[in-house]
Enzyme design. Structure first.
Site, PDB file in Angstrom:
ATOM      1  N   LYS A   1      39.537 -12.593 -75.261  1.00 31.84           N
ATOM      2  CA  LYS A   1      40.907 -12.588 -74.428  1.00 31.84           C
ATOM      3  C   LYS A   1      41.639 -13.802 -74.951  1.00 31.84           C
ATOM      4  O   LYS A   1      42.743 -13.808 -75.239  1.00 31.84           O
ATOM      5  CB  LYS A   1      40.642 -12.541 -73.091  1.00 31.84           C
ATOM      6  CG  LYS A   1      40.179 -11.448 -72.507  1.00 31.84           C
ATOM      7  CD  LYS A   1      40.523 -11.336 -70.970  1.00 31.84           C
ATOM      8  CE  LYS A   1      39.993  -9.937 -70.212  1.00 31.84           C
ATOM      9  NZ  LYS A   1      38.523  -9.437 -70.671  1.00 31.84           N
TER      10      LYS A   1
ATOM     11  N   VAL B   1      50.969 -14.821 -48.894  1.00 35.67           N
ATOM     12  CA  VAL B   1      51.245 -15.194 -47.674  1.00 35.67           C
ATOM     13  C   VAL B   1      50.290 -15.928 -47.154  1.00 35.67           C
ATOM     14  O   VAL B   1      49.042 -15.191 -47.012  1.00 35.67           O
ATOM     15  CB  VAL B   1      51.789 -13.958 -46.883  1.00 35.67           C
ATOM     16  CG1 VAL B   1      52.287 -14.463 -45.599  1.00 35.67           C
ATOM     17  CG2 VAL B   1      53.204 -13.643 -47.518  1.00 35.67           C
TER      18      VAL B   1
END
Ligand code: DCP
Ligand code: MG
Ligand code: MN
Length: 336
Positions: free
Chosen positions: A73, A104
């Protein structure tokens, strides 16, 4: 819950750390693969500690926590400036919505997924459906923008002063330590982690004596001083809430955790809450190799049957390192 920071802005591998942390978030919040979440975080942590830019995946593979797959990657990112896997993830609105709602405070991956499946995909949607939220989640939504902001070290130092003055006014023998990333010397923190104890507050003391020491009294005092603005939860040993510097109302609201711990368990608690969480993981694994079990309360030798024995007498963080045959590490060297 929100994302952890890795390193600083002048880290030469900043962009690589960012994409690894985005993958980590995806694994935690959407795939719910804690193993991969930790693997990506560990790799990002390794890269964030380097002083030179990584030149290739091959080179990165020699570093701790970077295997063949992550090395590939890194190569793809270095060659193309992006990662197809991340591009594909971001194309899916459901993934994006789950990742957003999971930022949140109080909303975990499972709740975020449940909300998105019921059609709630934005913070605006969430505001209209607050009946579906707990007290904690409502506060997380109310202070969403503030909680996304990192807390500069200087501001925590100011909060530390207010906090220590107020608590010592209550009883001068209280011991107060701000742990977490602040104690590890970070320039910015995600929240404020406070540990409090008192010499009379020991695990074997009579209840009567312990009663004089109360987290509730401390919290009420800090509310009176206008430092604490909201309570998320308050138990006998753990407070989760919100604070703001009383002298400066232009400052954001900040997440504040306070734990009251027994004096004879204080140093294991300080060690634990100083972290980092990966450092703790390594230390606990090392303890097991040495036939000990370590947690936020105590260090105990394991018996031949593998059961924990009596707690060792620990009067400093150094003691824990000594028992485990490790050389002492300064908090600033625990940022792994
Ligand atoms: N901790 C841990 N394992 C966890 C969570 C926490 O060992 N799963 C310990 C180590 C952390 C400390 O508690 O350093 C405080 O937790 P925080 O989540 O507040 O982490 P930090 O203070 O390290 O970072 P941040 O700046 O994001 O608050
Ligand atoms: Mg913290
Ligand atoms: Mn915390």
């Amino acid at each position: 819950g929100k994302r952890k920071a890795t390193g600083n802005a002048n880290n030469p591998n900043h962009d690589l750390c960012d994409f690894l942390m985005e993958l980590a978030d995806y694994e935690r919040n959407v795939s719910k693969n804690v193993y991969k979440y930790n693997a990506y975080r560990k790799a990002a942590g390794t890269l964030s500690a380097l002083t030179e830019r990584v030149k290739s995946g091959e080179e990165a593979k020699k570093l701790p926590g970077i295997g063949v797959k992550i090395a590939k990657k890194i190569d793809e990112f270095l060659q193309t400036g992006k990662l197809q896997k991340l591009e594909d993830i971001k194309k899916d609105d459901t993934n994006v919505a789950i990742s957003l709602l999971a930022r949140v405070s109080g909303i975990g991956p499972a709740k975020a997924k449940e909300l998105v499946e019921s059609g709630i995909k934005t913070l605006e949607d969430l505001k209209k459906h607050q009946d579906k939220l707990t007290h904690h989640q409502k506060l997380g939504l109310k202070y969403f923008d503030d909680f996304e902001k990192k807390i500069p070290r200087a501001e925590i130092a100011q909060i530390e002063k207010v906090l220590k003055n107020a608590i010592k006014e209550l009883n001068s023998a209280y011991l107060v330590t701000i742990c977490g990333s602040y104690r590890r010397g970070k320039e910015e923190s995600g929240d404020i982690d406070v540990l409090v104890t008192h010499p009379d507050y020991i695990s074997k003391a009579k209840d009567g004596k312990k009663k004089a020491i109360s987290l509730k009294t401390i919290v009420e005092c800090l509310e009176k001083k206008k430092l604490i603005t909201d309570t998320i939860s308050l138990g006998s040993t753990k407070f989760m809430g919100i604070c703001q510097l009383p002298e400066d109302k232009s400052k954001p609201f900040r997440r504040l955790d306070i734990r009251l711990t027994f004096h004879d368990q204080y140093y294991c608690a300080i060690l634990y809450f100083t972290g980092s969480d990966l450092f703790n993981k390594n230390m606990r694994a090392h303890a097991l190799e040495k036939k000990y079990t370590l947690n936020e309360y105590a260090l105990k030798r394991l018996t031949i049957e593998g059961r924990p024995g009596e707690a060792e007498k620990i009067t400093s963080e150094e003691d824990v390192f000594k028992f485990l045959g490790l050389s002492y590490k300064d908090p600033k060297d625990r940022n792994i």
